[in-house]
Each structure stands twice: as C-alpha cells, then as structure tokens.
Motif scaffolding. Structure first.
Motif, PDB file in Angstrom:
ATOM      1  N   SER A 220       0.814  -1.219   0.000  1.00 53.00           N
ATOM      2  CA  SER A 220       0.000   0.000   0.000  1.00 53.00           C
ATOM      3  C   SER A 220       0.846   1.268   0.000  1.00 53.00           C
ATOM      4  O   SER A 220       0.307   2.367   0.071  1.00 53.00           O
ATOM      5  N   TRP A 221       2.147   1.137  -0.105  1.00 53.14           N
ATOM      6  CA  TRP A 221       3.025   2.309  -0.090  1.00 53.14           C
ATOM      7  C   TRP A 221       2.831   3.179  -1.339  1.00 53.14           C
ATOM      8  O   TRP A 221       2.650   2.638  -2.452  1.00 53.14           O
ATOM      9  N   PRO A 222       2.912   4.491  -1.211  1.00 57.80           N
ATOM     10  CA  PRO A 222       2.969   5.340  -2.403  1.00 57.80           C
ATOM     11  C   PRO A 222       4.313   5.149  -3.099  1.00 57.80           C
ATOM     12  O   PRO A 222       5.366   5.153  -2.447  1.00 57.80           O
ATOM     13  N   ARG A 223       4.272   4.971  -4.395  1.00 56.44           N
ATOM     14  CA  ARG A 223       5.506   4.695  -5.143  1.00 56.44           C
ATOM     15  C   ARG A 223       6.033   5.950  -5.831  1.00 56.44           C
ATOM     16  O   ARG A 223       6.577   5.895  -6.938  1.00 56.44           O
ATOM     17  N   HIS A 224       5.896   7.070  -5.160  1.00 57.12           N
ATOM     18  CA  HIS A 224       6.427   8.330  -5.653  1.00 57.12           C
ATOM     19  C   HIS A 224       7.959   8.262  -5.668  1.00 57.12           C
ATOM     20  O   HIS A 224       8.568   7.712  -4.741  1.00 57.12           O
ATOM     21  N   PRO A 225       8.623   8.801  -6.693  1.00 57.76           N
ATOM     22  CA  PRO A 225      10.086   8.660  -6.779  1.00 57.76           C
ATOM     23  C   PRO A 225      10.829   9.244  -5.584  1.00 57.76           C
ATOM     24  O   PRO A 225      11.873   8.722  -5.181  1.00 57.76           O
ATOM     25  N   GLY A 226      10.313  10.321  -4.997  1.00 54.17           N
ATOM     26  CA  GLY A 226      10.979  10.895  -3.837  1.00 54.17           C
ATOM     27  C   GLY A 226      10.973   9.955  -2.643  1.00 54.17           C
ATOM     28  O   GLY A 226      11.970   9.841  -1.922  1.00 54.17           O
ATOM     29  N   TYR A 227       9.863   9.242  -2.453  1.00 52.28           N
ATOM     30  CA  TYR A 227       9.772   8.324  -1.321  1.00 52.28           C
ATOM     31  C   TYR A 227      10.547   7.040  -1.588  1.00 52.28           C
ATOM     32  O   TYR A 227      11.113   6.445  -0.664  1.00 52.28           O
ATOM     33  N   PHE A 365       1.543  27.062   4.964  1.00 54.46           N
ATOM     34  CA  PHE A 365       2.650  26.760   4.059  1.00 54.46           C
ATOM     35  C   PHE A 365       3.783  26.094   4.823  1.00 54.46           C
ATOM     36  O   PHE A 365       4.093  26.476   5.954  1.00 54.46           O
ATOM     37  N   ALA A 366       4.401  25.096   4.204  1.00 51.70           N
ATOM     38  CA  ALA A 366       5.587  24.453   4.769  1.00 51.70           C
ATOM     39  C   ALA A 366       6.541  24.112   3.634  1.00 51.70           C
ATOM     40  O   ALA A 366       6.143  24.008   2.468  1.00 51.70           O
ATOM     41  N   GLU A 367       7.811  23.917   3.989  1.00 45.22           N
ATOM     42  CA  GLU A 367       8.832  23.630   2.977  1.00 45.22           C
ATOM     43  C   GLU A 367       9.914  22.747   3.569  1.00 45.22           C
ATOM     44  O   GLU A 367      10.141  22.741   4.781  1.00 45.22           O
ATOM     45  N   LEU A 368      10.603  22.013   2.699  1.00 54.08           N
ATOM     46  CA  LEU A 368      11.687  21.129   3.113  1.00 54.08           C
ATOM     47  C   LEU A 368      12.794  21.198   2.067  1.00 54.08           C
ATOM     48  O   LEU A 368      12.539  21.042   0.871  1.00 54.08           O
ATOM     49  N   ALA A 376      13.534  20.502  -3.514  1.00 56.29           N
ATOM     50  CA  ALA A 376      12.612  21.086  -2.545  1.00 56.29           C
ATOM     51  C   ALA A 376      11.233  20.427  -2.612  1.00 56.29           C
ATOM     52  O   ALA A 376      10.759  20.026  -3.685  1.00 56.29           O
ATOM     53  N   VAL A 377      10.601  20.340  -1.437  1.00 59.65           N
ATOM     54  CA  VAL A 377       9.229  19.875  -1.316  1.00 59.65           C
ATOM     55  C   VAL A 377       8.456  20.947  -0.549  1.00 59.65           C
ATOM     56  O   VAL A 377       8.926  21.441   0.480  1.00 59.65           O
ATOM     57  N   TYR A 378       7.282  21.313  -1.057  1.00 59.67           N
ATOM     58  CA  TYR A 378       6.463  22.352  -0.439  1.00 59.67           C
ATOM     59  C   TYR A 378       5.077  21.801  -0.149  1.00 59.67           C
ATOM     60  O   TYR A 378       4.605  20.880  -0.816  1.00 59.67           O
ATOM     61  N   MET A 379       4.428  22.406   0.848  1.00 59.11           N
ATOM     62  CA  MET A 379       3.053  22.050   1.178  1.00 59.11           C
ATOM     63  C   MET A 379       2.201  23.301   1.251  1.00 59.11           C
ATOM     64  O   MET A 379       2.635  24.330   1.785  1.00 59.11           O
ATOM     65  N   LEU A 380       1.010  23.225   0.701  1.00 58.96           N
ATOM     66  CA  LEU A 380      -0.011  24.245   0.912  1.00 58.96           C
ATOM     67  C   LEU A 380      -1.255  23.535   1.422  1.00 58.96           C
ATOM     68  O   LEU A 380      -1.780  22.627   0.768  1.00 58.96           O
ATOM     69  N   ARG A 381      -1.718  23.946   2.601  1.00 55.58           N
ATOM     70  CA  ARG A 381      -2.872  23.317   3.238  1.00 55.58           C
ATOM     71  C   ARG A 381      -3.994  24.350   3.358  1.00 55.58           C
ATOM     72  O   ARG A 381      -3.825  25.396   3.978  1.00 55.58           O
ATOM     73  N   THR A 382      -5.105  24.061   2.724  1.00 57.15           N
ATOM     74  CA  THR A 382      -6.287  24.896   2.854  1.00 57.15           C
ATOM     75  C   THR A 382      -7.260  24.220   3.813  1.00 57.15           C
ATOM     76  O   THR A 382      -6.961  23.176   4.396  1.00 57.15           O
ATOM     77  N   ALA A 383      -8.432  24.780   3.983  1.00 56.92           N
ATOM     78  CA  ALA A 383      -9.399  24.190   4.903  1.00 56.92           C
ATOM     79  C   ALA A 383      -9.741  22.753   4.520  1.00 56.92           C
ATOM     80  O   ALA A 383     -10.024  21.923   5.392  1.00 56.92           O
ATOM     81  N   ILE A 388       1.008  18.845  -2.108  1.00 58.12           N
ATOM     82  CA  ILE A 388       2.429  18.606  -1.882  1.00 58.12           C
ATOM     83  C   ILE A 388       3.127  18.788  -3.225  1.00 58.12           C
ATOM     84  O   ILE A 388       2.889  18.026  -4.160  1.00 58.12           O
ATOM     85  N   HIS A 389       3.935  19.822  -3.307  1.00 62.25           N
ATOM     86  CA  HIS A 389       4.594  20.199  -4.560  1.00 62.25           C
ATOM     87  C   HIS A 389       6.054  19.753  -4.494  1.00 62.25           C
ATOM     88  O   HIS A 389       6.830  20.253  -3.672  1.00 62.25           O
ATOM     89  N   HIS A 390       6.428  18.801  -5.344  1.00 59.41           N
ATOM     90  CA  HIS A 390       7.798  18.293  -5.405  1.00 59.41           C
ATOM     91  C   HIS A 390       8.488  18.928  -6.607  1.00 59.41           C
ATOM     92  O   HIS A 390       8.043  18.739  -7.751  1.00 59.41           O
TER      93      HIS A 390
END
Length: 470
Positions: A220-227, A365-368, A376-383, A388-390
């Motif tokens: 069940s893991w996400p197979r995103h290249p970053g992960y 907003f968050a960033e890594l 860079a990885v960014y997050m934008l969280r609305t209501a 997640i922007h890679h």
C-alpha cells in the motif's frame, strides 16, 4: 491588556496521532489531555519545515525558512536572519528564559534569548554537513538498525529531559519574577528517537495492541520517486515486519507518556504560583513522526504524521474548544506578542503569520530543503485540501475532509485539475518553488565545498546521527 506571563512547552517529534486529546484512546497522556480540556485545541496545526533546526528558526522568528535561509540542520538560527519574539519581549522588559533544546548555532549568538539553561544546540555549532549531499548520500544501514533497536533501555535523552523538567520546576518555584512578566520556554527532546525508553514506561504498554499507521504494508506504499529514494537511502526498501513496527510504536507511545509526565511536573509547579491565573500555557512540537506510515519513518515529509503538530493554547478565563482552521508555528510570534501586550515592531510588519487568538482560513505553508529530499518539497494546506509540490517530481493532492490518512492521491485525476492548478498558483504567490530550490542548493554546495567536497563527505558518511546532550 495582555496576559501577564506565557509558558511555552515544546516537545520534539510528537505527532498528534499519539495524544489522547487528539482522539487516541490507548496512549496515556493525562496532563496534556487536561490542558486541552482547559484550552483551545488546534486540530489542523502544522510546522513550517518538518526538520528540527529549520522548524525552530521559523517558530521563533515567525518567518518562513526561505525568508531566513535556515535551510537545514547545518544552517541553524544565529539571530542575524531576523529578530525573534524573545528579542521583542526582552526589549520590553519581559523576563525571557529557555530551558532545554533550542537547536540554534550556539548560546552566544544574539538570538534574543539571554537566559538559556541546559541549552542543546546543533552539534559543534555547525551541524553535520554530510546530509547536505541530500539525494547523493549513500544507503545508511544505521537508519534501519535504529528502528530495530526499539525497546526498553537507558538513553541520555531521557536523563536530559528529566533534568529539563527539574530545572523548570526550580525556576517556577524559586526564580520566576513576581514583579514583572515572564516568558518561559521549556523544550523537551522526547519523544524524538532513538526509540529506547526507560523500562517503567515500556512496561506500561506491555501487551497493548497499538493501532498500526496508515499504509504501513509495502503493497500500500505510495511509489512516488521521492519516497522510493528515501527508502533506499534509509535502508527501508524492505519494509519492517508488523511485529517490528509494533515494537517501534510501543517505544514511541511510552516516550510520549514519559513526556506527558514531565509536562505534568511543570504544570504542577505553575499551579502553585500566585500568578498561575494570569499565565497562558502553550503546548506544541517542532514536527511529528511518520512511525511507518506510507512506509516512511521519522520526519522530513509533508504527510500529516510528519508535518502536523499538536497545538494547545490554555488561556485563563478564556473559553475552551476546538479550532478547525489551519494554523502553523509562524503564528506563535504574533500570538505571544498579543498575549504579552507587546507593541508591534516596525520590522515585523510583514510577518506571514496571524495570532492564534483570531485564527481564520488562511492557507498554511511548509517547505523542506534537506536530507532525503533531493529537491525542494512544499506544502499548501487549505481548509479542505493539501497540495504537496515536489520540484522535479509529480505533485500530490489530497482531500483531507474525505481522506484524512492521505491514501488517495488526486493529482493526476482530470476532475481535480482545476483544484490542483488553483493551489499551485496560491503556493507560487508565497514562494518561487524552483528559484528557492536553487538558492538552497547553492548554499548547501558552498558548505559542502567548505567541508572538503562531496567526495570527501560521501566517503566519511554520517557524522552525527543524534545530537549529543549538553
């Protein structure tokens, strides 16, 4: 008129998933649960970078990591990047004291915290440069080994936290001013790994069938290249067995209970003070812990278990309740300023945060820019949604109203293309994703060169796995 005093209690690496006040019925956290019943619990609170030093720099200045250039654990806060709420309070006569982990560069820098007790800063004042290689690091078997070592035992981190609690009790009992306002930060190191816990806390969960994290099984893991890259670098491509995961969970629950005990000691000391009725207590953490969710461990992802944090604000005389609006740790600066009735400084007119006393639906907003994130990885969280922007890799989009465990990525669904585009545009109004990624990498390359170059660092490997206690 503001409150007289503020007590800020920080944990390290505490995910709200393992806290009674946030719905966990198996973890024992009576002191934090009681604090939550007396205050406001923020159900959608986030750090602004899920890594210790960047998160703490952002927390104390009320500014985003890219505004400070505190990109990673080897670029700690020095005070020169922006002024802190500690500096603001000190200038206006508030007694400012910290006890425990800060993860700045050193004690001598003008960070605005003049009285630092038992202060933990980054190792050697510089942090370990090896993680600056990011995606170029080699597989580190010690990451997996640290997970498999979970269990009862002796760790300096537990003695350190006990000392922090004792010093906080001593300060509140004998030293905190009765004549002028005070601002005390008590910053514990737990439940941060290593997942080794005093036996008396380990035994408390013996025989408990603790809930497994979302998407823990490899199928069940996400197979995103970053992960996928992160799993390879941390030697966790082959997932832990269910029994091994449960052992880490067992240790983590026990560490959370240990932290709750220390928090209780501090709150008991506060309750004995004459000014307890004019003191606001804030509890939060610098980031969370994945605990095997989605096949990932510790922090440094934008999944909820890593980037979301507990946040409780207990203000005497104010109504208790739950706040659903997204908030983040940059909101602590304007909140502390308002609580202590401090004047607004001219240089703080453009702070991105808002007071938690008047939270609204402003996106978070968050960033890594560090370690296992090759770009860079960014997050934008609305209501409702989370983007997640890679940089250089596919985005992820989740509807948290219907999918709080982030199991259903909507980013490639045509019917969600408009939402994806709108959130991406809103993110780009906060940060230039690619340009900021370049700036972080340029800074990191400069420091790599200063440390002898990439080949030398790669040959040496990791130097500081866990920051030593002072």
């Amino acid at each position: 008129m503001g409150d007289r005093n503020v007590l800020l209690i920080l944990a390290d690496q505490h995910t709200p998933r393992v806290l009674g006040a946030y719905g966990n019925r198996q973890v024992c956290t009576p002191n934090l649960d009681a604090l939550s019943r007396d205050g406001l619990r923020f159900d959608a609170a986030y750090c602004n970078s899920p890594l210790c030093a960047p998160s703490r720099a952002s927390l104390v200045t009320g500014r985003y990591v890219h505004q400070l250039a505190t990109w990673d654990n080897a670029a700690p806060y020095t005070g020169a990047e922006a002024s802190s709420w500690g500096a603001l309070a000190t200038r206006h006569g508030v007694e400012v004291t910290t006890i425990g982990k800060l993860h700045f560069r050193n004690t001598e820098d003008p960070t605005g915290f003049p009285d630092q007790r038992l202060a933990m800063h980054v190792a050697n004042g510089t942090g370990d440069p090896y993680p600056l290689l990011r995606g170029r690091m080699r597989t580190n078997p010690s990451e997996r080994a640290a997970l498999l070592a979970a269990g009862p035992g002796d760790c300096p981190y537990d003695r350190y936290d006990a000392d922090i609690a004792a010093e906080a009790v001593r300060y509140l009992t004998h030293e905190a001013s009765a004549d002028r306002p005070w601002l005390l930060t008590v910053s514990f190191l737990r439940p941060h790994d290593p997942y080794v816990v005093p036996p008396r806390y380990w035994e408390q969960y013996a025989g408990e069938a603790l809930p497994l994290p979302p998407a823990w099984a490899a199928d069940s893991w996400p197979r995103h290249p970053g992960y996928e890259l992160r799993r390879r670098l941390t030697d966790t491509e082959t997932g832990l067995t269910e029994q091994e995961i449960r052992r880490v969970l067992h240790a983590y629950y026990a560490l959370v209970t240990e932290t709750d005990d220390h928090v209780g000691q501090v709150l008991d000391a506060l309750a004995r003070r004459a000014d307890a009725g004019t003191t606001t207590v804030i509890y939060t953490a610098d980031h969370g812990d994945m605990l095997g969710a989605h096949g990932l461990w510790t922090k440094m992802t934008m999944y909820e278990d890593s980037v979301r944090v507990p946040l409780i604000v207990a203000r005497p005389g104010s109504a208790a309740g739950v706040v659903d609006a997204p908030v983040s740790l940059v909101d602590l600066y304007p909140t502390i300023r308002d609580l202590l009735d401090l004047p607004r400084a001219a240089e703080d007119a453009d702070l991105p945060g808002q007071s938690l006393l008047a939270a609204d639906d402003t996106p978070v907003f968050a960033e890594l820019h560090a370690s296992y994130a090759p770009s860079a990885v960014y997050m934008l969280r609305t209501a409702r949604h989370k983007l997640i922007h890679h940089v250089g890799a596919p985005p992820q989009l989740f509807d948290l109203d219907h999918d709080p465990d982030e199991l259903d990525d909507l980013a490639d669904r045509p019917e969600h293309a408009t939402t994806l585009a709108e959130l991406t545009a809103r993110l780009e109004r906060i940060v230039d994703p690619a340009g900021t990624d370049r700036a972080a990498k340029q800074s990191q390359q400069t420091r790599i060169d200063r440390a002898g170059g990439a080949a030398a660092l790669a040959a040496r490997g990791i130097g500081v796995h866990f920051t030593p206690v002072p």
